[in-house]
Write an enzyme that holds these catalytic residues in place. Sequence first.
Site, mmCIF file in Angstrom:
data_model
loop_
_atom_site.group_PDB
_atom_site.id
_atom_site.type_symbol
_atom_site.label_atom_id
_atom_site.label_comp_id
_atom_site.label_asym_id
_atom_site.label_seq_id
_atom_site.Cartn_x
_atom_site.Cartn_y
_atom_site.Cartn_z
ATOM 1 N N LYS A 1 0.867 -1.177 0.000
ATOM 2 C CA LYS A 1 0.000 0.000 0.000
ATOM 3 C C LYS A 1 0.905 1.228 0.000
ATOM 4 C CE LYS A 1 -2.797 2.727 3.082
ATOM 5 N NZ LYS A 1 -3.455 2.834 4.396
ATOM 6 N N GLY B 1 -7.368 8.650 10.625
ATOM 7 C CA GLY B 1 -7.528 8.613 12.078
ATOM 8 C C GLY B 1 -8.585 9.549 12.624
ATOM 9 N N ALA C 1 -9.209 5.151 5.172
ATOM 10 C CA ALA C 1 -8.960 6.325 6.022
ATOM 11 C C ALA C 1 -10.226 7.136 6.313
ATOM 12 C CB ALA C 1 -7.905 7.249 5.429
ATOM 13 N N GLY C 2 -10.394 7.428 7.575
ATOM 14 C CA GLY C 2 -11.440 8.336 8.025
ATOM 15 C C GLY C 2 -12.760 7.694 8.381
ATOM 16 N N ASN D 1 -9.016 1.140 10.602
ATOM 17 C CA ASN D 1 -8.065 0.854 11.671
ATOM 18 C C ASN D 1 -8.454 1.610 12.941
ATOM 19 O OD1 ASN D 1 -4.406 0.608 11.737
ATOM 20 N ND2 ASN D 1 -5.815 0.576 13.431
ATOM 21 N N THR D 2 -8.382 2.959 12.858
ATOM 22 C CA THR D 2 -8.625 3.761 14.056
ATOM 23 C C THR D 2 -10.036 3.567 14.615
ATOM 24 O OG1 THR D 2 -7.030 5.374 13.287
ATOM 25 C CG2 THR D 2 -8.603 6.123 14.942
#
Lengths: 64, 253
Positions: free
Chosen positions: B94, B155, B181-182, B203-204
């Site tokens: 990635k 994040g 992301a986000g 992830n976050t």
Amino acid sequence: MLVNGQEKTLGSEATVKDFLESEGYKLHRVVVEKNGVIVPKKNFETEKLFETDKVEIIWFVGGG
Amino acid sequence: MDLLNIGGKSFSSRFILGSGKFSLEITKAVIEQGGAQIATLALRRANAGGKENILDYIPKGITLLPNTSGARNALEAVRIARLARELGCGDFVKIEVINDSKYLFPDNAETIKATEILAKEGFVVMPYMFPDLIDARRLRDAGAASIMPLGAPIGSNKGLLTRDFIKILIDEIALPIIVDAGIGKPSQACEAMELGAAAVMANTAIATAKDARLMAAAFKSAIEAGRTAYLAGFGRVLEQSAEASSPLTGFLE
């Protein structure tokens, strides 16, 4: 020798394999860069390290 | 069977899990609860003594997707990708090139350069990008195996802020579009899948939940629901009228 930014003294002549094992690393878990060039795994047993070398020992960590 | 195909591999799960911010002990449980078959990793200097390696905590059979986090330009990303491949865990990478320290937005131009170099070297390149159609075309032409547009800053858990632009990529680019992301909530992941995203990476959202394992399970269900709805095809929308769902004949006297 500079390893991951820390000064290390090589006791005697050592290959990459010797050094990694003496430091407690499993060979299949790390990749090594010597003076900015990747040391292929198949060369771990023959590639020698010297006091002037700058070495990076890299592995996977968690990350997104 | 409905499979996600990337780089010659097929996946039944469309949930890509980022492995950051977790304690090593719960990493395995989170991957399992999320049903993820792909997990991202980062490369960093090894711990002294070789202690606590994440690979000891990732279930067998998971496809590893190393990222190039820490790279500020194309050449740094290429260096990290080559190091990752030397670890012997496959050709997936990635690409992540970031030199904006406030919003952590990806540098599309440098990402395109890195993609071109690494695709030629045989990597399965999955670039993280700001969702711009022209740059997505450039990434496709450079040999990307998928495109990973951001939903919101990394994040942030702010959700699908770039919804309409991601939809354009889905409609115009014939590669798997993976929202990365986000994404903060399962409902947002579900919405991305309803739009036609090929997968969602998170992830976050999981790592900062009170119960990461449970949140991973919630994302799994939401992504599956969104995908199923996309395949089912949505019914039409009436803007300014209504239509009875029950028959308009045979009323009781």
